[in-house]
Design a protein around this motif. Structure first.
Motif, PDB file in Angstrom:
ATOM      1  N   ARG A  29     -38.125  19.417  19.005  1.00 55.43           N
ATOM      2  CA  ARG A  29     -37.283  18.744  20.242  1.00 55.43           C
ATOM      3  C   ARG A  29     -38.752  17.319  20.215  1.00 55.43           C
ATOM      4  O   ARG A  29     -39.554  17.288  20.081  1.00 55.43           O
ATOM      5  N   HIS A  30     -38.173  16.236  20.458  1.00 54.24           N
ATOM      6  CA  HIS A  30     -38.622  15.606  21.141  1.00 54.24           C
ATOM      7  C   HIS A  30     -39.377  14.406  20.363  1.00 54.24           C
ATOM      8  O   HIS A  30     -40.425  14.051  20.636  1.00 54.24           O
TER       9      HIS A  30
ATOM     10  N   ARG B 194     -29.450  12.170  24.407  1.00 52.57           N
ATOM     11  CA  ARG B 194     -29.221  13.302  24.289  1.00 52.57           C
ATOM     12  C   ARG B 194     -27.204  12.597  23.676  1.00 52.57           C
ATOM     13  O   ARG B 194     -26.719  13.645  24.407  1.00 52.57           O
TER      14      ARG B 194
ATOM     15  N   ASN C 160     -34.660  15.271  17.795  1.00 53.37           N
ATOM     16  CA  ASN C 160     -33.973  17.075  18.227  1.00 53.37           C
ATOM     17  C   ASN C 160     -33.067  17.317  17.052  1.00 53.37           C
ATOM     18  O   ASN C 160     -32.036  17.293  17.132  1.00 53.37           O
TER      19      ASN C 160
ATOM     20  N   LEU D 221     -32.067  17.466  27.496  1.00 49.87           N
ATOM     21  CA  LEU D 221     -32.766  15.674  26.913  1.00 49.87           C
ATOM     22  C   LEU D 221     -32.030  14.905  28.141  1.00 49.87           C
ATOM     23  O   LEU D 221     -31.120  14.408  28.766  1.00 49.87           O
TER      24      LEU D 221
ATOM     25  N   SER E 252     -32.841  11.679  21.528  1.00 50.55           N
ATOM     26  CA  SER E 252     -33.184  11.475  23.342  1.00 50.55           C
ATOM     27  C   SER E 252     -34.463  10.389  23.270  1.00 50.55           C
ATOM     28  O   SER E 252     -34.498   9.756  22.452  1.00 50.55           O
TER      29      SER E 252
END
Length: 323
Positions: A52-53, A283, A315, A280, A306
């Motif tokens: 993620r991110h 997104r 992500n 997010l 994101s």
């Protein structure tokens, strides 16, 4: 996606663009059903988060992803920061499985990077992308293959590049590599919309596009929602769509959707509106690819961009249930 794909990449109304003459090209045949039946990913299965991110090599929105399964490498494509959107200038990042950037390349005059493919040959990763950008729309008029060269900058005329125009009257080309079954998918625009041809990967890399294993017109997806990626696995094709939204707290506001198309039956057999990554910031659905050498290890990945302008992040989520 920073440029709207409505009209240009939807199932209807696609733009035709003139392209250079390439290697042996196929005419567009009727849809075939020559692919041996395989299992398919379940669109409504449990969502697994991969990472993620994560920052890529550059702060722009990720457009696509690809896996070199034998070498456990991830590649992403994005428009290069500071360049004109329709110049076709891309940044490729190589990532490990934690999402850490291990290297990069620049591609000048290639396209938008809606879909890329990766192919492991020994310890070398070969990338498949669009190339020969049409600056009127920022999309590639051919496809190409080249070895990963960390830190290199390639132009559409670089010596390490091999390129083809598989469909003589087609435009807006993007590739997808099915490593498990040794096939190459080529998505392209014709006068009546977007189509996909499937070829032997070995034949395609040798420049032979005369034998089309399967061919079909892309089915209609959700009207007014941007197309964001596609993948090929066995006898099924997968589509990914969605638009930037600051979180999707409930299904009434969700627009990120997964689709599964049965190539042999010629119809959509599964779809799912996903809330994955709903917390997010920004997104935006971006990128789809398959990893795995067996059904037991196969994963269908789908991505989101994101973050804020000037600091976009990647992500990855996946499904791994097959039926």
């Amino acid at each position: 996606m920073t440029l709207s794909r409505r009209g240009l990449l939807a199932g209807t109304g696609a733009i035709l663009a003139a392209g250079a003459v390439g290697a042996p090209a196929s005419a567009h045949p009727a849809r075939t059903t020559a692919l041996p039946a395989t299992k398919r990913f379940t669109m409504s299965a449990t969502t697994n988060e991969f990472f993620r991110h994560k920052p890529l090599w550059g702060p722009t929105v990720m457009q696509s992803m690809a896996f070199d399964t034998p070498n456990n490498r991830i590649f992403t494509a994005q428009l290069r920061s500071g360049t004109e959107a329709n110049s076709g200038t891309l940044t490729l990042s190589r990532l490990d499985f934690s999402g850490t950037v291990l290297g990069h390349m620049y591609l000048t005059g290639f396209g938008h990077g809606v879909s890329i493919g990766a192919q492991g040959v020994g310890s070398t990763s070969y990338l498949w992308t669009e190339t020969d950008v049409d600056t009127a729309n920022g999309r590639g008029r051919q496809i190409c293959r080249f070895p990963w060269q960390n830190g290199a900058t390639l132009t559409k005329d670089s010596a390490s590049l091999t390129k083809w125009k598989p469909v003589a009257n087609g435009s807006v080309f993007t590739p997808a590599v099915d490593q498990r079954y040794g096939r190459l998918g080529v998505r392209h625009s014709l006068s009546d919309g977007m189509h996909i041809n499937v070829y032997s990967l070995a034949a395609a890399q040798a420049g032979d596009y005369s034998n089309v294993l399967a061919s079909f017109k892309q089915p209609a997806l959700t009207p007014g929602i941007d197309f964001q990626g596609w993948a090929l696995y066995g006898s099924y094709c997968y589509f990914w769509e969605g638009e930037a939204y600051p979180g999707e707290p409930d299904e009434t506001k969700a627009n990120s959707k997964l689709w599964c198309y049965d190539i042999n039956q010629g119809k959509i057999v599964d779809s799912f509106l996903t809330l994955a990554g709903k917390s997010l910031t920004y997104r935006e659905a971006e990128g789809m690819a398959v990893y795995g050498a067996t059904d037991a290890t196969a994963r269908l990945y789908f991505g989101f961009a994101s973050g804020v302008t000037g600091d976009r992040r990647a992500n990855f989520f996946y499904r791994n249930d097959l039926v």
